[in-house]
Design a protein around this motif. Structure first.
Motif, PDB file in Angstrom:
ATOM      1  N   GLY A  58       0.894  -1.306  -0.009  1.00 53.11           N
ATOM      2  CA  GLY A  58      -0.218   0.023  -0.110  1.00 53.11           C
ATOM      3  C   GLY A  58       0.862   1.214  -0.117  1.00 53.11           C
ATOM      4  O   GLY A  58       0.679   2.239  -0.537  1.00 53.11           O
ATOM      5  N   LEU A  59       2.148   1.473   0.695  1.00 52.87           N
ATOM      6  CA  LEU A  59       2.902   2.527   0.831  1.00 52.87           C
ATOM      7  C   LEU A  59       3.407   2.694  -0.206  1.00 52.87           C
ATOM      8  O   LEU A  59       3.587   3.739  -1.000  1.00 52.87           O
TER       9      LEU A  59
ATOM     10  N   GLY B 248       1.257   4.011  -2.996  1.00 50.11           N
ATOM     11  CA  GLY B 248       0.821   5.403  -2.893  1.00 50.11           C
ATOM     12  C   GLY B 248       2.102   6.373  -3.322  1.00 50.11           C
ATOM     13  O   GLY B 248       1.943   7.146  -4.172  1.00 50.11           O
ATOM     14  N   ARG B 249       3.236   5.824  -3.210  1.00 49.06           N
ATOM     15  CA  ARG B 249       4.447   6.528  -3.738  1.00 49.06           C
ATOM     16  C   ARG B 249       4.353   6.492  -5.150  1.00 49.06           C
ATOM     17  O   ARG B 249       4.751   7.304  -5.881  1.00 49.06           O
ATOM     18  N   ALA B 250       4.315   5.394  -5.765  1.00 49.79           N
ATOM     19  CA  ALA B 250       4.232   5.169  -7.084  1.00 49.79           C
ATOM     20  C   ALA B 250       3.116   5.786  -7.841  1.00 49.79           C
ATOM     21  O   ALA B 250       3.502   6.709  -8.758  1.00 49.79           O
ATOM     22  N   ALA B 251       2.136   6.182  -7.331  1.00 48.04           N
ATOM     23  CA  ALA B 251       0.958   6.914  -7.852  1.00 48.04           C
ATOM     24  C   ALA B 251       1.477   8.268  -7.612  1.00 48.04           C
ATOM     25  O   ALA B 251       0.867   9.142  -8.383  1.00 48.04           O
ATOM     26  N   ASP B 252       2.148   8.698  -6.689  1.00 45.83           N
ATOM     27  CA  ASP B 252       2.715  10.093  -6.870  1.00 45.83           C
ATOM     28  C   ASP B 252       3.770  10.433  -7.778  1.00 45.83           C
ATOM     29  O   ASP B 252       4.094  11.668  -7.957  1.00 45.83           O
ATOM     30  N   GLY B 253       4.415   9.332  -8.299  1.00 49.89           N
ATOM     31  CA  GLY B 253       5.445   9.481  -9.434  1.00 49.89           C
ATOM     32  C   GLY B 253       6.866   8.984  -9.141  1.00 49.89           C
ATOM     33  O   GLY B 253       7.835   9.080  -9.758  1.00 49.89           O
ATOM     34  N   ASP B 254       6.837   8.239  -7.928  1.00 49.86           N
ATOM     35  CA  ASP B 254       8.117   7.627  -7.499  1.00 49.86           C
ATOM     36  C   ASP B 254       8.298   6.364  -8.230  1.00 49.86           C
ATOM     37  O   ASP B 254       7.829   5.362  -7.938  1.00 49.86           O
ATOM     38  N   ASP B 255       9.285   6.482  -9.153  1.00 45.14           N
ATOM     39  CA  ASP B 255       9.523   5.199 -10.042  1.00 45.14           C
ATOM     40  C   ASP B 255      10.357   4.171  -9.202  1.00 45.14           C
ATOM     41  O   ASP B 255      10.328   3.010  -9.596  1.00 45.14           O
TER      42      ASP B 255
ATOM     43  N   PHE C  98       7.812   1.891  -7.572  1.00 44.98           N
ATOM     44  CA  PHE C  98       7.221   1.122  -8.602  1.00 44.98           C
ATOM     45  C   PHE C  98       7.859   0.027  -8.975  1.00 44.98           C
ATOM     46  O   PHE C  98       7.654  -1.034  -9.026  1.00 44.98           O
TER      47      PHE C  98
ATOM     48  N   LEU D  49      -2.375   3.631 -11.953  1.00 41.80           N
ATOM     49  CA  LEU D  49      -2.004   3.618 -10.303  1.00 41.80           C
ATOM     50  C   LEU D  49      -2.896   4.972  -9.606  1.00 41.80           C
ATOM     51  O   LEU D  49      -3.222   4.753  -8.609  1.00 41.80           O
ATOM     52  N   PRO D  50      -2.754   6.105 -10.293  1.00 38.40           N
ATOM     53  CA  PRO D  50      -3.252   7.142  -9.487  1.00 38.40           C
ATOM     54  C   PRO D  50      -4.789   6.917  -9.349  1.00 38.40           C
ATOM     55  O   PRO D  50      -5.547   7.803  -8.460  1.00 38.40           O
TER      56      PRO D  50
END
Lengths: 91, 197, 183
Positions: free
Chosen positions: C17-18, C21-28, C31, C71-72
């Protein structure tokens, strides 16, 4: 600015902006393939310079932006150039 | 290869029951207790077989995965290269009070990344999702952050440190006043002895 | 300020889940951790559904790109693993439909070393599954491994529900017989 001068102008701007305190790197201006890192366009006597940058969090972003814009104008030798910046990453 | 038998019909002598019925019975947890099924040896054997089948099904992929030889995952590198080019800019927040001749925006993506890096730098904390919610146009912006805490890190102290660092750094980087800062601890990380590998 | 390597190590321990959330924010990087964590079973699932291990890389690439874009919009980041499985199903069958084969190549699927191994339940199931006709195997895997409803299976395979039920009944009977379950 004539077309033949543009590549040299872009290089000059890129070098000048990259050297500004607080600028980490220049990104391509858009995600489209082959996008340049400095976009120059002259329209009706107005020279517009577009940049997309990553900045360092140790310097306030406003200060980086002002310094980068000034550096770009100096590199272009155009006090009247419009400089448009996007800060795409801060770390 | 096809089967001549009509599907769903009695496929074994299951004392009048079908395999489908037994599967449904199993899905219901064998309740309510069905004396007809439970008293039939053939049905009980079939149910036992179905349960074994189901248990093995659950493990199937994990075992396939474990048995597969390690391989270079070129597809993954290709994906990661591609996505880094389009890294979710989000909203564009204009810097106010710039002199004529200079226009600038800071992307929401940049600010999310900054908050994320701040959180990651706090010992015992890992940043999750970061949400900016503008209150009114040109006004204050609320910030909501989800975090994970490492097991053993003091909750209040760690969150307080995160808040302190965010509120110290953001005013110089966000071109808007910060409204609320909500931090939610979503889960706890177990870090093994000796740290992560 | 760099979060760099210390952050990267701990990232591999973060919850789904964490990371989502980071990947949805753009953290590759987050991902990438998600992909490395789940791609082995996703690959196994795709292989069971397509029976074409040589195509798995292509399918996984499409799954990852689709997942990154969507993802977002994922409402419940904690369920990202199940969500990835749903994407994998759609991509696997989209690929199969793009490359129709009159006779499917039934490639050897990876299995545990079998030479001196006890021929136990797990190997029995694997070999029985490999011997099932493709559609029966797929329906069974989607139901018993993927946990899809009859409706969802019918939609994924683009067949009527009656076909799903029929194939499932046949698959169960055969697997049960192969594992000695209805003696």
């Amino acid at each position: 600015m004539t077309d033949s001068l543009i590549p040299a102008a872009r290089d000059a701007v890129e070098a000048a902006v990259a050297a500004v305190l607080g600028v980490r790197v220049l990104y391509p201006v858009s995600v489209l393939p082959g996008a340049e890192r400095v976009r120059l366009a002259e329209r009706g006597g107005v020279l517009r310079c577009e940049l997309r940058i990553a900045t360092d969090a140790s310097v306030p972003v406003g200060r980086v932006v002002l310094a980068a814009a000034a550096a770009a104008r100096r590199a272009l030798d155009r006090d009247d150039a419009l400089v448009v910046l996007e800060v795409a990453s801060i770390e | 290869m096809t089967d001549a038998r009509p599907p769903g019909g009695p496929v074994e002598d299951l004392d009048g029951h079908t395999l489908d019925e037994l599967v449904d019975y199993l899905d219901r947890g064998r309740t309510p207790y069905d004396p007809g099924i439970e008293s039939s040896p053939a049905c009980r054997i079939a149910l036992a077989g179905l349960e074994r089948l189901r248990a093995r099904a659950a493990d199937l992929l994990e075992e396939d995965a474990a048995a597969a030889p390690a391989r270079p995952e070129h597809w993954m590198t290709a994906v990661l290269d591609r996505i880094s080019l389009e890294s979710r800019p989000g909203r564009r927040f204009a810097l106010p009070d710039l002199p004529v001749g200079t226009d600038a925006v800071v992307t929401e993506g940049a600010l999310r990344g900054l908050v994320r890096a701040v959180g990651d730098s706090v010992p015992g904390l890992l940043t999750g999702r970061v949400r900016f919610t503008p209150q009114e146009p040109g006004g204050a912006v609320d910030l909501a952050v989800e975090v994970s805490l490492v097991f053993g890190a003091p909750v209040d102290g760690t969150v307080a440190e995160f808040r302190r660092r965010v509120l110290a750094l953001l005013p110089d980087q966000a071109p808007f006043p910060i409204g609320r800062l909500d931090v939610r601890v979503r889960d706890v990380l177990e870090v093994p002895e000796g740290g992560a590998s | 300020m760099e979060s760099s390597d210390v952050g990267a190590d701990v990232l591999t321990l973060a919850s789904d889940g964490l990371l989502a959330g980071r990947a949805a924010d753009g953290d590759d990087r987050a991902f990438a951790v998600l992909l490395r964590r789940h791609s082995p079973v996703l690959r196994a699932y795709v292989n069971r559904l397509t029976r074409r291990p040589s195509d798995a890389d292509d399918v996984l690439q499409e799954v990852a790109l689709t997942a990154w874009k969507a993802l977002p919009q994922l409402q419940n980041p904690d369920s990202v693993k199940a969500w990835l499985f749903r994407i994998a199903e759609r991509q696997a069958f989209a690929m199969l439909r793009r490359q129709p084969q009159t006779a499917e190549i039934d490639e050897e699927l990876p299995s545990a070393e079998d030479s001196l191994a006890r021929f136990d339940d797990r190997d029995q199931l694997r070999s029985a599954l490999s011997r099932l006709p493709a559609q029966q195997a797929r329906v069974w895997v989607l139901r018993e491994v993927g946990g899809l409803s009859y409706d969802e299976i019918a939609e994924t395979l683009a067949v009527p529900q009656s076909t799903v039920r029929g194939a499932l009944a046949l698959a169960r009977k055969r697997l049960l017989d192969a594992m000695g379950g209805t003696a």
